[in-house]
Write an enzyme that holds these catalytic residues in place. Structure first.
Site, PDB file in Angstrom:
ATOM      1  N   PHE A 124       0.828  -1.198   0.000  1.00  0.00           N
ATOM      2  CA  PHE A 124       0.000   0.000   0.000  1.00  0.00           C
ATOM      3  C   PHE A 124       0.865   1.253   0.000  1.00  0.00           C
ATOM      4  O   PHE A 124       1.907   1.298   0.657  1.00  0.00           O
ATOM      5  CB  PHE A 124      -0.861   0.084   1.275  1.00  0.00           C
ATOM      6  CG  PHE A 124      -1.733  -1.097   1.561  1.00  0.00           C
ATOM      7  CD1 PHE A 124      -3.050  -1.128   1.135  1.00  0.00           C
ATOM      8  CD2 PHE A 124      -1.253  -2.167   2.307  1.00  0.00           C
ATOM      9  CE1 PHE A 124      -3.874  -2.200   1.439  1.00  0.00           C
ATOM     10  CE2 PHE A 124      -2.063  -3.246   2.614  1.00  0.00           C
ATOM     11  CZ  PHE A 124      -3.379  -3.268   2.171  1.00  0.00           C
ATOM     12  N   ASP A 125       0.391   2.289  -0.678  1.00  0.00           N
ATOM     13  CA  ASP A 125       0.874   3.633  -0.424  1.00  0.00           C
ATOM     14  C   ASP A 125       0.232   4.090   0.892  1.00  0.00           C
ATOM     15  O   ASP A 125      -0.695   3.455   1.396  1.00  0.00           O
ATOM     16  CB  ASP A 125       0.472   4.541  -1.589  1.00  0.00           C
ATOM     17  CG  ASP A 125       0.929   5.978  -1.393  1.00  0.00           C
ATOM     18  OD1 ASP A 125       2.021   6.179  -0.815  1.00  0.00           O
ATOM     19  OD2 ASP A 125       0.213   6.891  -1.807  1.00  0.00           O
ATOM     20  N   GLY A 126       0.716   5.203   1.438  1.00  0.00           N
ATOM     21  CA  GLY A 126       0.203   5.677   2.717  1.00  0.00           C
ATOM     22  C   GLY A 126      -0.833   6.774   2.596  1.00  0.00           C
ATOM     23  O   GLY A 126      -2.039   6.533   2.665  1.00  0.00           O
ATOM     24  N   ASP A 172      -2.427   6.030  -5.106  1.00  0.00           N
ATOM     25  CA  ASP A 172      -3.378   7.023  -5.610  1.00  0.00           C
ATOM     26  C   ASP A 172      -2.822   7.887  -6.731  1.00  0.00           C
ATOM     27  O   ASP A 172      -3.571   8.647  -7.350  1.00  0.00           O
ATOM     28  CB  ASP A 172      -3.834   7.934  -4.459  1.00  0.00           C
ATOM     29  CG  ASP A 172      -2.683   8.747  -3.881  1.00  0.00           C
ATOM     30  OD1 ASP A 172      -1.662   8.139  -3.503  1.00  0.00           O
ATOM     31  OD2 ASP A 172      -2.797   9.984  -3.804  1.00  0.00           O
TER      32      ASP A 172
END
Length: 318
Positions: free
Chosen positions: A173-175, A289
Site C-alpha cells: 500500500f501507499d500511505g 493514488d
C-alpha cells in the site's frame, strides 16, 4: 439465517479484472460508437461463440488465487476466511465463458452478480464487500464516492511478471490518501515538502485519520488473527511503500499502533522510485493514488489506482 460475514474478508472483483476480456471489450466499444443496439447484439454473439475458450488471467487473478488459498485454514464450524464475489456488467448468458473458466481453474467462487449492463456498484453493500477491484472507471468512482469499501481501478497485467509467492498473500500500500486520510497529502501538494515534514514531525504522536483503505487493512488484521500463526509468521504479508522519509516517518508508525495493526514491512523512500522496491517485495497487488507511481509499478507487479472522491481537494492539486 443469513450468513455472518463480519469476520470474513469479502472481495468483489469484476470479470474484466479477474480475466483478460480486453478483446471482447474493444469490440464492444468500437461498435458502440456506431450503433448501441448493434454493439450489444454483436458482443452477445461474440461471447456465445467463445463460451468454451480459455481466458488469460486479469490483473486481479494473482491476489484472488492467493486469498482463496487461505481458506485451507478454515475451521469447519466457522465462517469462511475469504469470500470472492465476481461482479460483472455482462448478462448471465454472456457471462457463461467466465463461469466456465472459473470452473476450469478450480477457483472456489460461488457468489456472482451479473447485471446485464447495469452498474455493479449498487450491489457492493448487499454482498458485504470489503474491497472492490474493477477496470470500469465509472463503477470505481461511484463506489469511492459512496464510501462503502476500498476500491481500485486496476491497470493492465504486467507483461513479464515474475513468479509470485504461492504460500503467502503479499499486499503493498501507499500511505497518504490510501491508508491514511488526505490531509497530510494536501499540505504537501499546496505548501511543499518542508511544510509537510514540519507538520508531520510536530504531530508525530497524533494518529492520522482513516483513509479509504484503512478499513480494508483492519479487516486483513482481523483475518490474521483467525489464522493459526502469530502475525510475524502469518502467510498474510503487508507492506507500506511511501514517499515519506524522516522526519515524517514516526507518524506512520504511531498511527498503525493506534489502529492495532501489524504491518510486516515499511519503506520510507524519500522520493525514490517505488518500482524497484515493489519488484523485490513481489506483491500480489499494489495500491496507490498517484498516476506517476502506478504507471511505473504496473509494468512490474499487479497494481490498482485508488481514485479520489469526486469532491476531494486533491483533484484540484493535480
Amino acid at each position: 439465517m443469513a450468513l455472518d460475514l463480519s469476520n470474513t474478508l469479502v472481495v468483489g472483483i469484476s470479470a474484466t479484472a479477474l480475466f483478460d476480456l480486453g478483446e471482447a471489450d474493444r469490440l464492444f466499444q468500437e461498435r458502440l460508437k456506431v450503433d448501441v443496439e448493434k454493439a450489444v447484439i454483436e458482443y452477445r454473439q461474440y461471447m456465445l461463440a467463445r463460451e468454451s475458450e480459455p481466458l488469460l488471467n486479469g490483473t486481479g487473478m494473482p491476489l484472488i488465487r492467493a486469498l482463496l488459498e487461505l481458506n485451507k485454514f478454515h475451521q469447519k464450524d466457522e465462517a469462511p476466511l475469504v469470500e470472492v464475489v465476481v461482479m460483472s456488467r455482462n448478462s448471465p448468458e454472456t457471462g457463461v465463458r467466465v463461469f466456465n473458466n472459473i470452473r476450469k481453474l478450480g477457483l472456489k467462487i460461488s457468489r456472482h452478480a451479473f447485471t446485464g449492463g447495469e452498474s455493479v456498484a449498487d450491489y457492493i453493500e448487499a454482498f458485504d464487500v470489503d474491497l472492490f477491484l474493477t477496470t470500469n472507471l465509472k463503477d470505481a468512482q461511484k463506489v469511492m464516492d459512496a464510501g462503502k469499501c476500498a476500491v481500485a481501478l486496476l491497470k493492465e497485467p504486467p507483461k513479464d511478471i515474475e513468479q509470485l509467492p504461492s504460500d503467502q498473500v503479499r499486499i503493498a500500500f501507499d500511505g497518504d490518501a490510501v491508508l491514511f486520510d488526505e490531509s497530510s497529502e494536501l499540505i504537501f501538494k499546496s505548501k511543499g515538502l518542508d511544510e509537510f515534514q514540519q507538520n508531520e514531525d510536530l504531530q508525530q504522536h497524533v494518529p492520522m485519520l482513516e483513509g479509504p483503505y484503512a478499513s480494508f487493512l483492519q479487516k486483513l488484521a482481523k483475518l490474521q488473527s483467525r489464522l493459526p500463526f502469530g502475525v510475524e509468521m502469518s502467510p498474510i504479508r503487508l507492506a507500506i511503500v511511501t514517499a515519506r522519509s524522516a522526519p515524517a516517518e514516526m507518524r506512520v508508525i504511531n498511527t498503525l499502533r493506534h489502529w492495532g495493526v501489524y504491518v510486516n514491512e515499511v519503506f520510507f523512500l524519500g522520493g525514490l522510485n517505488k518500482a524497484a522496491i515493489l519488484k523485490a517485495f513481489k506483491p500480489h497487488i499494489f495500491f496507490d493514488d498517484q498516476d506517476l507511481h502506478i504507471e511505473t509499478a504496473s509494468k512490474l507487479v499487479p497494481a490498482g489506482k485508488v481514485p479520489y472522491k469526486t469532491d476531494s481537494l486533491l483533484n484540484k492539486q493535480k
